[in-house]
Design an enzyme around this catalytic site. Structure first.
Site, mmCIF file in Angstrom:
data_model
loop_
_atom_site.group_PDB
_atom_site.id
_atom_site.type_symbol
_atom_site.label_atom_id
_atom_site.label_comp_id
_atom_site.label_asym_id
_atom_site.label_seq_id
_atom_site.Cartn_x
_atom_site.Cartn_y
_atom_site.Cartn_z
ATOM 1 N N LYS B 51 0.967 -1.104 0.188
ATOM 2 C CA LYS B 51 0.036 0.061 -0.064
ATOM 3 C C LYS B 51 0.832 1.202 -0.172
ATOM 4 C CE LYS B 51 -3.912 2.017 2.706
ATOM 5 N NZ LYS B 51 -4.899 2.007 3.726
ATOM 6 N N SER B 125 -9.672 2.306 2.461
ATOM 7 C CA SER B 125 -8.994 3.086 1.398
ATOM 8 C C SER B 125 -7.673 2.240 0.991
ATOM 9 C CB SER B 125 -8.116 3.912 2.527
ATOM 10 O OG SER B 125 -7.243 3.276 3.418
ATOM 11 N N SER B 149 -10.240 0.108 6.583
ATOM 12 C CA SER B 149 -9.244 0.009 5.068
ATOM 13 C C SER B 149 -8.962 -1.364 4.489
ATOM 14 C CB SER B 149 -8.258 1.200 5.351
ATOM 15 O OG SER B 149 -8.725 2.272 5.522
#
Lengths: 426, 449
Positions: B51, B125, B149
């Site tokens: 990420k 996210s 997320s």
């Protein structure tokens, strides 16, 4: 008048508060930095236990109660020297609270002692603001006093006492200590931010006392405000009106856990003021003299302890003063010799000291011989008939022998020999 | 239940395997916006994506924020280091909502698209992490969750998303959103692969003070608790699919019981107060001169200088900075920030009481996969309300796992199982059982690379 101080002192640790960069002096800017102390995204603080240990020791030395569990907070404000735009510091769960600085006749209360990180150093040069992050992350303690100081003299004594106590905790007291000074002659508090060094601190206080005094004299009231001190002109200038308290938006520092201080071994608790007081009582000596000798010289105290049983206290103090006068470091091995000579009431001149240091045997009598002879000669000269009288009656020089014996601390018999030799050479 | 990691290990990869993979992936990425960058020098190891808010040394790591453009961290996140030591190969940085601020993957320059249908959101996210996991056969994703997320995008993209107990995986190298809530976790195509990467990543890290050295347990639970208050706001289709799921659980000899937890309604406000308070301090450091976006006009006064830089923040980031700065300001701090901390402690206690005897189970998201256009119409508060199912375990730092259990209108839906602190392997074991029993397979109709 009320004065309160917020004194910031760098702690004597090898590495920074939250990273392993060195705190050593260096000339090369930004050479002792890493992602943590420059605040790079992704980095996070790791607490330096030694800094907490020293801070705990300082808190104890300043009669504070020490918290078993301490935590850190973020103090948020924007300034170019602050790499994360927040400073990691302490507030309610700080290392020490409710202590005191004990002056000779009064206690200045301490509200709080907190551990915090130093920002970077700002250098203004050629119209630019340059930043040196070598200093960023240096461990500091901030010592916050209550506004208990009421005279300039007390201010000096407070600073002196604080510095000597810190010296005994291993702090470099010759560093440029940064102080925020709260000073109010009337109701409202005036804060003078970021005064660097002790000299400036006193000067800022003096100026501010005069300034506020003049306002009051004219029937005015000094306003609540923040001022800054300009060392060049020796004056303070208004920097911000304090209509409201500063807003720092404190939150807990979530990257540091609550830290247990119980198992940190504090330094030996040598409190120079207490030691000086005890010695003064024990030996019926002058407290201030002792304190001045040992205040920034732990070596002097060590010498006292070493020779306390062997020599009279007056001899030790006199010898230490001699060392101080000649700038001899107090770990010097010449001290024993000086003690011996002082004990025999021998005057120690620079020349004598030189001999002691070079390891030459000091012939005690020789060093003062010419001096003694000179004195004798002068005394003889003051009476033109004395030599003639002496030839008839040796007793006429008894008063000279007595004077010399007393003055130079030598036996009367030796003094008589000197007098005779001077007369014979005339 | 199938380990792609184990399968990959036994295979000889032809020399150009990685080149082909990257080529195909780049092609696919044009449509989906899963990756912010690729590691073109990848030539070995089991591919893992990271990420974009997790630092990889020398690789642009921006948390999908314009203000961090060009930031190449001089160090690796600990989790990256640990995976690399285990012969994993870094594939690229995955897209996300800016700094993690979002649940649908659209709060960024290049909104992410659902691999099952690109009109739909991928969740967020960790949007890119979930898309990558869905479209790549041999791959695991290193993701991060603050308030959901990992679960949200895992559910919308039909993959397994695991969020460990807070402190179990080092956060060193994570570009912080809200430090007391942030957890690095993983996504994979099967629970067993999550177990493998978790096992490699845990353990005390001296670079993260909050990282823990605790032995994670694998204590199974027979009982599943459903919190009544969480069922109220469910979309009808989700509700009926979830009821069927519960029936299947009973068929597997699990017990299902319903419990009340009225206070759970306070989870959303408490979460948004704490996370915004911390985020607003974390984002204070972006002032435009040390890294990332740089303001080059040095004639400006400092206030104007950093204000210029901070224009780079997206709308949601600005909203959270303002919100966070407000809730920690002196005059209201006790009403918001301090109170939210108390709510967290209280909820933590209540959740733990339920979890002593059971897992907590719920759908992962209360709605079916929304279209990107529909989410854009929501107000921030409506938007935040959709986190109601993922926030409680995140607020309390509890291990939880989202896994696909059904499809609605061709789009996958997920369920979420929460376990006790440090019983991380138990929730993974449960999903392994589930996969074994139902021979769950990914639908490769989206095509696996």
């Amino acid at each position: 008048m009320k004065i309160g101080l917020e004194v910031h002192v760098a702690l004597p640790t090898k590495t920074k508060l939250f990273c392993s960069d060195s705190t050593a002096e260096t000339k090369e800017p930004n050479s002792q930095i890493c992602p943590i102390c420059v605040g790079f995204p992704g980095s996070r603080p790791v607490l330096n236990k030694e800094a907490v240990r020293v801070a705990k020791s300082i808190a104890i030395a300043l009669n504070c109660s020490v918290k078993d569990k301490i935590s850190f907070i973020r103090k948020v404000y924007f300034y170019p020297d602050l790499p994360k735009s927040f400073q990691i510091t302490q507030l309610s769960e700080s290392i020490g609270s409710e202590g005191s600085i004990e002056l000779e006749k009064k206690k200045i209360r301490i509200r709080r002692i907190q551990i915090e990180e130093d920002p970077a150093q700002i250098i203004r040069e050629g119209g630019y603001t340059l930043l040196d992050f070598n200093r960023s992350g240096t461990p500091l303690v901030e010592i916050v006093t209550e506004p208990d100081i009421t005279t300039e003299e007390e201010l000096r004594e407070t600073v002196f006492t604080l510095r000597t106590i810190l010296h005994y905790q291993g702090v470099d007291v010759n560093q440029e200590i940064k102080t925020d000074l709260n000073i109010s002659l009337a109701e409202d508090r005036v804060e003078i931010k970021n005064v660097t060094g002790i000299k400036n601190l006193i000067a800022a206080a003096q100026y501010e006392i005069a300034r506020q005094g003049a306002i009051i004299e004219k029937g005015g009231v000094p306003e609540k405000e923040t001022r800054s001190f300009d060392a060049a002109s020796g004056t303070t200038k208004a920097s911000r009106k304090k209509e409201s308290e500063e807003e720092y938006g404190f939150i807990y520092e979530p990257d540091l856990t609550v830290y247990d201080t119980k198992n940190l071994a504090e330094n030996a608790m040598r409190i120079p003021t207490k030691i000086a007081r005890d010695l003064a009582v024990k030996h019926n000596a002058n407290y201030k003299t002792i304190l001045e000798l040992i205040a920034f010289d732990t070596g002097a105290l060590n010498l006292i302890s070493t020779f306390e049983d062997e020599f009279s206290f007056n001899t030790i103090i006199a010898s230490l003063e001699i060392m101080k006068r000649f700038g001899e470091p107090s770990n010097s091995n010449v001290f024993k010799e000086i003690l011996n000579l002082t004990d025999q009431k021998i005057d120690i001149t620079r020349e004598v000291l030189k001999k002691i240091k070079s390891g030459d045997k000091v012939e005690i009598k020789k060093f003062s011989e010419s001096q003694i002879d000179e004195t004798i000669r002068k005394m003889l000269n003051s009476d033109a008939t004395i030599v003639e009288k002496y030839k008839k009656n040796k007793n006429v020089v008894n008063f000279i022998i007595g004077t010399i014996s007393k003055k130079y601390g030598i036996q009367p018999r030796e003094a008589a020999v000197r007098v005779e030799s001077v007369i014979n050479k005339l | 239940m199938k380990s792609y990691i184990a399968e990959f290990d036994t295979k000889e990869k032809p020399k150009d395997y990685y080149n082909k993979l990257l080529e195909n992936l780049k092609e696919k990425n044009r449509e989906l916006n899963a990756f912010n960058n690729f590691n073109d020098s990848l030539h070995g190891g089991f591919p893992f994506s990271v990420k974009d808010n997790i630092c990889v040394k020398g690789v642009e790591s921006t948390a999908s924020s314009k203000i961090l453009k060009t930031y190449k961290p001089p160090f690796n996140a600990t989790v990256v280091e640990r995976l690399q030591k285990n012969n994993f190969g870094f594939l690229g940085k995955t897209n996300m909502d800016e700094f993690g601020f979002g649940s649908f993957g659209i709060n960024c320059e290049a909104p992410a698209h659902n691999p099952f249908n690109s009109d739909y959101v991928a969740g967020g996210s960790s949007s890119g992490a979930a898309i990558a996991t869905a479209i790549l056969k041999y791959h695991v994703a290193v993701a991060e969750s603050t308030g959901g997320s990992i679960s949200s995008p895992a559910a919308f993209c039909g993959v397994v998303g695991f969020t460990p107990t807070y402190g179990v995986v080092s956060r060193n190298g994570l570009i912080d959103y809200a430090n007391s809530l942030d957890k690095i976790g993983f996504m994979a195509r099967s629970a067993i692969d999550v177990r493998k990467v978790l096992n490699m990543s845990t353990g005390r890290d001296t670079k993260d003070t909050t990282s823990l050295d605790v032995r994670l347990t694998d204590e199974p639970k027979i009982q599943f608790s459903v919190i009544n208050q969480l069922m109220n706001g469910l979309d009808g289709k989700i509700r009926s699919a979830f009821d069927k799921f519960l029936e299947k659980l009973k068929g597997m000899d699990y017990k299902v019981n319903y419990v009340d937890l009225k206070e759970i309604e306070a989870a959303i406000p408490a979460y948004y107060v704490i996370s915004a308070a911390e985020a607003s301090t974390n984002l204070a450091r972006y002032t435009g001169f040390k890294y990332g976006f740089k303001v080059n006009d040095f004639s400006k006064k400092y206030n104007d200088f950093f204000t210029e830089a901070r224009k780079q923040f997206g709308a949601e980031a600005k909203r959270r900075i303002i919100l966070g700065t407000f809730v920690r300001s002196a005059s209201v701090k006790n009403r918001y920030y301090i109170r939210a901390l108390k709510v967290r402690a209280m909820l933590n206690e209540k959740m733990r009481r339920i979890l002593r005897e059971s897992f907590i189970v719920s759908p992962t998201m209360p709605i079916t996969t929304p279209k990107i256009a529909d989410i854009e119409k929501l107000s921030p508060v409506q938007n935040y309300a959709l986190d109601i199912l993922t926030i409680p375990p995140n607020l309390c730092g509890l291990p939880h796992i989202s896994f696909p259990y059904d499809y609605i209108g061709g789009m996958p839906i997920g369920a979420q199982v929460i376990g006790e602190h440090f019983n991380d392997y138990a929730v993974i074991s449960f999903v392994e059982n589930w996969e074994r029993k139902f021979k769950y397979k990914f639908r490769y109709n989206i095509g696996a690379l």
